[in-house]
Design an enzyme around this catalytic site. Structure first.
Site, PDB file in Angstrom:
ATOM      1  N   GLY A 149      42.379  40.083  42.419  1.00 44.11           N
ATOM      2  CA  GLY A 149      41.155  40.053  41.617  1.00 44.11           C
ATOM      3  C   GLY A 149      40.303  41.289  41.807  1.00 44.11           C
ATOM      4  O   GLY A 149      39.902  41.934  40.846  1.00 44.11           O
ATOM      5  N   HIS A 169      31.107  40.470  50.770  1.00 42.61           N
ATOM      6  CA  HIS A 169      31.970  41.000  51.826  1.00 42.61           C
ATOM      7  C   HIS A 169      31.313  42.160  52.570  1.00 42.61           C
ATOM      8  O   HIS A 169      31.717  42.486  53.686  1.00 42.61           O
ATOM      9  CB  HIS A 169      33.285  41.521  51.227  1.00 42.61           C
ATOM     10  CG  HIS A 169      34.402  40.518  51.183  1.00 42.61           C
ATOM     11  ND1 HIS A 169      34.718  39.692  52.236  1.00 42.61           N
ATOM     12  CD2 HIS A 169      35.321  40.241  50.207  1.00 42.61           C
ATOM     13  CE1 HIS A 169      35.782  38.948  51.901  1.00 42.61           C
ATOM     14  NE2 HIS A 169      36.162  39.261  50.681  1.00 42.61           N
ATOM     15  N   HIS A 225      31.402  37.771  45.227  1.00 41.00           N
ATOM     16  CA  HIS A 225      32.328  37.682  46.358  1.00 41.00           C
ATOM     17  C   HIS A 225      32.518  39.050  47.026  1.00 41.00           C
ATOM     18  O   HIS A 225      32.362  39.191  48.236  1.00 41.00           O
ATOM     19  CB  HIS A 225      33.672  37.127  45.869  1.00 41.00           C
ATOM     20  CG  HIS A 225      34.726  37.015  46.928  1.00 41.00           C
ATOM     21  ND1 HIS A 225      35.009  35.839  47.585  1.00 41.00           N
ATOM     22  CD2 HIS A 225      35.576  37.946  47.447  1.00 41.00           C
ATOM     23  CE1 HIS A 225      35.978  36.044  48.462  1.00 41.00           C
ATOM     24  NE2 HIS A 225      36.347  37.321  48.397  1.00 41.00           N
ATOM     25  N   GLU A 226      32.844  40.044  46.219  1.00 45.03           N
ATOM     26  CA  GLU A 226      33.099  41.370  46.794  1.00 45.03           C
ATOM     27  C   GLU A 226      31.825  41.942  47.395  1.00 45.03           C
ATOM     28  O   GLU A 226      31.847  42.572  48.453  1.00 45.03           O
ATOM     29  CB  GLU A 226      33.681  42.333  45.746  1.00 45.03           C
ATOM     30  CG  GLU A 226      34.941  41.837  45.043  1.00 45.03           C
ATOM     31  CD  GLU A 226      36.020  41.307  45.968  1.00 45.03           C
ATOM     32  OE1 GLU A 226      36.141  41.784  47.103  1.00 45.03           O
ATOM     33  OE2 GLU A 226      36.770  40.386  45.543  1.00 45.03           O
ATOM     34  N   MET A 248      38.582  44.182  45.202  1.00 43.81           N
ATOM     35  CA  MET A 248      38.640  44.607  46.600  1.00 43.81           C
ATOM     36  C   MET A 248      37.304  45.179  47.046  1.00 43.81           C
ATOM     37  O   MET A 248      36.711  46.005  46.358  1.00 43.81           O
ATOM     38  CB  MET A 248      39.768  45.640  46.755  1.00 43.81           C
ATOM     39  CG  MET A 248      39.931  46.169  48.158  1.00 43.81           C
ATOM     40  SD  MET A 248      40.371  44.841  49.315  1.00 43.81           S
ATOM     41  CE  MET A 248      39.560  45.448  50.793  1.00 43.81           C
ATOM     42  N   GLU A 254      43.972  47.042  51.417  1.00 44.55           N
ATOM     43  CA  GLU A 254      44.143  45.771  52.118  1.00 44.55           C
ATOM     44  C   GLU A 254      45.447  45.112  51.655  1.00 44.55           C
ATOM     45  O   GLU A 254      45.711  45.089  50.463  1.00 44.55           O
ATOM     46  CB  GLU A 254      42.979  44.810  51.836  1.00 44.55           C
ATOM     47  CG  GLU A 254      43.064  43.589  52.723  1.00 44.55           C
ATOM     48  CD  GLU A 254      41.924  42.584  52.492  1.00 44.55           C
ATOM     49  OE1 GLU A 254      41.079  42.811  51.605  1.00 44.55           O
ATOM     50  OE2 GLU A 254      41.922  41.572  53.186  1.00 44.55           O
TER      51      GLU A 254
HETATM   52  N1  ARG Z   1      39.938  41.208  50.082  1.00 45.98           N
HETATM   53  C1  ARG Z   1      40.193  41.001  48.689  1.00 45.98           C
HETATM   54  C2  ARG Z   1      39.297  39.877  48.261  1.00 45.98           C
HETATM   55  O1  ARG Z   1      39.446  38.763  48.632  1.00 45.98           O
HETATM   56  C3  ARG Z   1      41.604  40.686  48.377  1.00 45.98           C
HETATM   57  C4  ARG Z   1      42.516  41.854  48.432  1.00 45.98           C
HETATM   58  C5  ARG Z   1      43.831  41.513  48.960  1.00 45.98           C
HETATM   59  N2  ARG Z   1      44.833  42.318  48.368  1.00 45.98           N
HETATM   60  C6  ARG Z   1      46.116  42.213  48.627  1.00 45.98           C
HETATM   61  N3  ARG Z   1      46.923  42.949  47.962  1.00 45.98           N
HETATM   62  N4  ARG Z   1      46.597  41.401  49.505  1.00 45.98           N
HETATM   63  O2  ARG Z   1      38.344  40.074  47.622  1.00 45.98           O
HETATM   64 ZN    ZN Z   2      37.628  38.279  49.586  1.00 46.85          ZN
END
Ligand code: ARG
Ligand code: ZN
Length: 877
Positions: free
Chosen positions: A260, A300, A296-297, A262, A120
């Protein structure tokens, strides 16, 4: 080039199945992808297929059974176009990549001894040519081949379906993910990892195996993450009706990570700082962070994976919602009030600054150059506040119905923010057309309120005025008024008054007013005495609010209000006023006296043993330098620092005995546990020690050293170290130096503890900080390729050491620009993030403005600027 939301077009092709094979090698990993492609029935037909790709070496390309030659396709810097393709076909593509030299930590890279991925938002295109966009969902099968001795563990998303012993000491593992997903959720890990295993029985009785993979040295730091994960799984079933869907859920801890963590499907990858925890090495703040990020993860999996985003303009659809979910989870696990105060502090100090700066953008941006630059406090935290406002306006039951409808309707799809709003509107029958400006307009609305009590009619009217300042995308005068929920109570002399609004039958003690006009008046009836209004209780909307309170009114709120956030907020307003008063006196070189109401409020807090120690700690903590900096332009860096320290010293001195009593009251002989009560005691103990150490006696110094040496947990140990480092009294000079040296000796083998040690020094506001920071960069503990180390030293210095970073000779700015120019090549995402403090140049005096701009211009003149850095520099100049 800028990408616009309004230009969205569905993809011309879909990729139904994706089969990947990785032959791992540090400098030459071979990736074979077999893609089953079909024309998208919902898009305009296309003869050619264009795939994303970056830093790839194309080795071979085959369409169905035919090998393609140079005439059949065209490779460009960031794409591969195949000129003529049929409606349905299989594309085989072989590329080579070099994980060992991939310092961007995006795509496939090496972190110490292991291979891992971060895809991401647009990192998958650094692995192979692909339709690397979130609205292309595919069923992935992944085979990983690696040396068995070096990489006994080979992981990818979904379920393990085959593993094989191969020749020459190699082995392979094949993973299949039954859930269609966009490429940004792909993950691969290979390493010599240890595993902590547990299980969870879901609400429908299915058994889920839970595994946390770490390097052997970190095996003793997984328990808390595992407990947090199980709590999160249970909470999501109970509060949102969301059950986990695969038979296995894996977490991997890696040292080198840009963010933080993924949420890759079934295989979350975490920065070690957000998953590892042990009382000996981790502070309470660290424990809370792990609990929050693990949740949080995990959350998701529904808000992000099962329902994903159509395009990156919808990023807050998954991030804002998921942050709201994790905030509420943490509130339920620990102290709701403390969590709210912490989150609001982040909003008001950091997000408001972003919203008032040149990078300000709506929760749903209309355009971007580099999406990595939009993983912001606005998308995450303000986005969460917007979701919270739906919750406030709908109430918990309807909000849950809206959430259920959203998940049911869009399961397996790539959705939009509009879809989320539609679900909330449908279950409630409400009209959110005005509410949507929260998504499309940037900037922090300002709400001014005034109250008018009519003793004769026994009415109290509240008049509100709202406006939103100019932001890069729109003039304030062109912005529409927001739909703002204002949670209100009225305080009488003896507590909350019963409320009756015109239309309302049942009296309550709190109402949600819905402010929708630029100016609007609400009238309360049967108000028996002149009240003090408590407004935006719980921070019911992300706005800057102002009410002409008298100091005594604020004092009433700090003691009478039933809302913890409101009590904290009133106390903070008292402290702000007190600090501003001192600043005014210092400016005129006049005598000053500590605001007596503030002093009395502190004394009351310190003597009333019935109060929650966490609340006492929060309410006695002065607003930070950063918070004060947000309240007036130009920011008077030294003056704020001096005044804040002076107020702190005055409170310290005039309450010395009280603080000592509080400190002793907080001492505990119980073994460390992470729960709201114990955290509260330790937080108050820390604040007490900070005040006591402003001007320590021999006795206090001895207490502090004792805590430093005898603590059985990192919260107390690091609190004592910080107190010593922050202590400028000559009495503690030796202890101060010794503490830093001893701390490093004790913990030099624990990377995360060393980060703490680095950041305490980088934040040390005594003169000469830049020299010390430059020395830290040469210290063996530093690693210029590791984002956590960069954050601990460079970010902390530039964001939490204002007087030194903003040194009037500009040396801090030159230092930061130097760092950014090095990182621009090595890790553009991190480089771009570091720019933050320089972009706020307009908030400073003319002299500093010039110096900051000079450095921005120097960065801009660098010929090979990454997209990431370019966008931020260009927008801030
Ligand atoms: N989706 C991840 C989270 O909020 C964040 C990862 C985004 N990474 C990045 N390199 N832009 O938990
Ligand atoms: Zn997130």
């Amino acid at each position: 080039t800028t990408i616009y939301l309004k230009d969205y077009l569905p993809p011309a092709f879909l990729i139904e199945k994706t089969h990947l094979t990785f032959q791992l090698d540090p400098e030459k990993t071979t990736v074979t992808s077999v893609l089953q492609c079909v024309a998208n029935p919902k898009a305009a037909p296309s003869q050619s297929l264009t795939l994303h790709g970056q830093d790839l070496k194309l080795v071979r390309l085959q369409l169905n059974n035919k090998a393609l030659t140079a005439a059949d396709y065209c490779v460009e810097e960031e794409s591969l176009t195949i000129h003529a393709v049929p409606d349905a076909f299989t594309l085989t593509c072989v590329t080579e990549i070099s994980p060992a030299t991939n310092s961007s930590l995006e795509g496939l890279y090496k972190s110490r001894t292991m291979y891992c991925t971060q895809c991401e938002a647009e990192g998958f295109r650094k692995i192979t040519y692909y339709l690397d966009r979130p609205d292309v969902l595919s069923e992935f099968t992944t085979t990983v081949i690696g040396d068995k001795q070096q990489f006994p563990v080979l992981l990818s998303n979904g379920n393990l379906v085959a593993s094989e012993q191969l020749e020459n000491g190699f082995h392979s593992a094949t993973w299949h993910d039954p859930f269609k997903k966009p490429a940004y959720l792909f993950a691969l890990v290979a390493g010599d990892l240890q595993v902590v295993e547990d299980n969870f029985i879901t609400c429908s009785g299915r058994n889920v195996v839970l595994k946390i993979f770490v390097e052997p040295k970190d095996l003793d730091k997984c328990e808390h993450a595992m407990a947090s994960l199980k709590n999160a799984m249970k909470w999501d079933e109970e509060v949102y009706g969301r059950e986990y869907d695969l038979d296995i859920f894996m977490i991997v801890a890696v040292d080198d990570f840009n963010m933080g963590a993924m949420e890759n499907k079934g295989l979350n990858i975490f920065n070690t700082s957000c998953v590892l925890a042990n009382p000996k090495t981790t502070t309470d703040a660290g424990f809370a962070r792990v609990e929050g990020v693990v949740a949080h993860e995990y959350f998701h999996n529904w808000s992000g994976n099962r329902v994903t985003c159509r395009d990156w303009f919808q990023l807050s659809l998954k991030e804002g919602f998921t942050v709201f979910r994790d905030e509420e989870f943490s509130s339920d696990m620990g102290s709701r009030t403390v969590k709210r105060v912490e989150d609001v502090n982040v909003m008001r100090t950091l997000q408001f600054a972003e919203d008032g700066g040149p990078m300000a953008h709506p929760v749903q941006p209309a355009s971007f150059m580099e999406i990595s630059n939009f993983y912001t406090l606005t998308i995450y935290e303000k986005g969460a506040e917007v979701v919270r406002m739906y919750h406030t306006l709908l109430g918990p039951e309807l909000f849950r119905q809206g959430s259920d409808l959203y998940f049911e309707r869009h399961d397996g799809e790539a959705a939009t923010i509009e879809d989320f709003t539609a679900a909330m509107a449908e279950v409630s029958g409400r009209d959110f057309s005005q509410f949507k400006y929260w998504y499309s307009q940037a900037g922090t609305p300002v709400v001014k309120a005034e109250g008018d009590y009519c003793a004769q009619a026994k009415t109290f009217s509240l008049t509100f005025e709202q406006y939103c300042p100019d932001t890069p995308e729109a003039k304030g005068s062109d912005k529409k008024p927001y739909h703002i929920p204002v949670n209100v109570s009225l305080l009488g002399k003896a507590g909350l008054l019963p409320l009756t609004l015109d239309s309302q039958a049942q009296p309550q003690t709190e109402v949600v007013l819905e402010l929708t006009e630029a100016q609007q008046t609400f009238v309360f009836n049967d108000v028996q005495e002149e009240p003090v209004p408590s407004l935006f209780r719980g921070f019911s909307a992300p706005v800057k609010s102002a009410y002409p309170y008298k100091k005594a009114d604020l004092l009433r709120i700090t003691t009478q209000d039933s809302d913890g956030f409101a009590r904290f907020d009133a106390m903070q307003q008292l402290a702000v006023v007190a600090i501003f008063d001192v600043m005014a006196a210092l400016r005129k070189q006049e005598e000053w006296q500590l605001e007596p109401l503030l002093l009395n409020a502190v004394k009351e807090l310190l003597t009333n043993e019935a109060l929650d120690p966490a609340m006492v700690a929060l309410m006695c903590t002065l607003p930070s330098q950063a918070y004060m900096s947000g309240l007036a332009t130009p920011i008077e860096v030294e003056l704020i620092h001096q005044a804040r320290n002076a107020v702190k010293a005055a409170i310290a001195e005039q309450c010395f005995d009280l603080w000592l009593a509080v400190y002793n009251r907080c001492l505990s002989t119980k073994a460390y546990a992470f729960n709201a009560n114990d955290v509260a005691l330790r937080s108050l103990k820390k604040v007490a020690l900070e005040y006591l150490m402003v001007k320590p006696t021999e006795e206090v110094l001895a207490l502090c050293v004792k805590q430093f040496n005898n603590a059985d947990n990192m919260t107390d140990e690091s609190a004592a170290m910080s107190a010593l480092v922050d202590c400028t009294a000559p009495l503690a000079a030796k202890e101060r130096v010794d503490a830093l040296a001893q701390f490093y000796e004790r913990w030099k083998d624990e990377a995360l503890v060393v980060n703490l040690w680095l950041s305490v020094q980088a934040a040390d506001s005594t003169p000469g900080a830049l020299k010390r920071v430059e020395a830290l960069l040469k210290h063996p503990a530093y690693d210029s390729a590791n984002p956590n180390k960069i954050r601990s030293v460079v970010s902390v210095f530039c964001n939490q050491n204002a007087v030194n970073f903003h040194a009037i000779d500009g040396s801090g700015y030159v230092f930061l620009a130097d760092q950014i120019l090095v990182l621009n090549k090595q890790n553009p995402q991190i480089a771009s993030r570091l720019l933050g403090p320089l972009t706020k140049w307009q908030k400073y005096d003319v002299n500093r403005q010039g110096l900051m701009r000079e450095q921005l211009l120097r960065i801009q003149s660098e010929p090979a600027l990454s997209k990431d850095v370019y966008e931020v520099v260009a927008k801030s100049l």
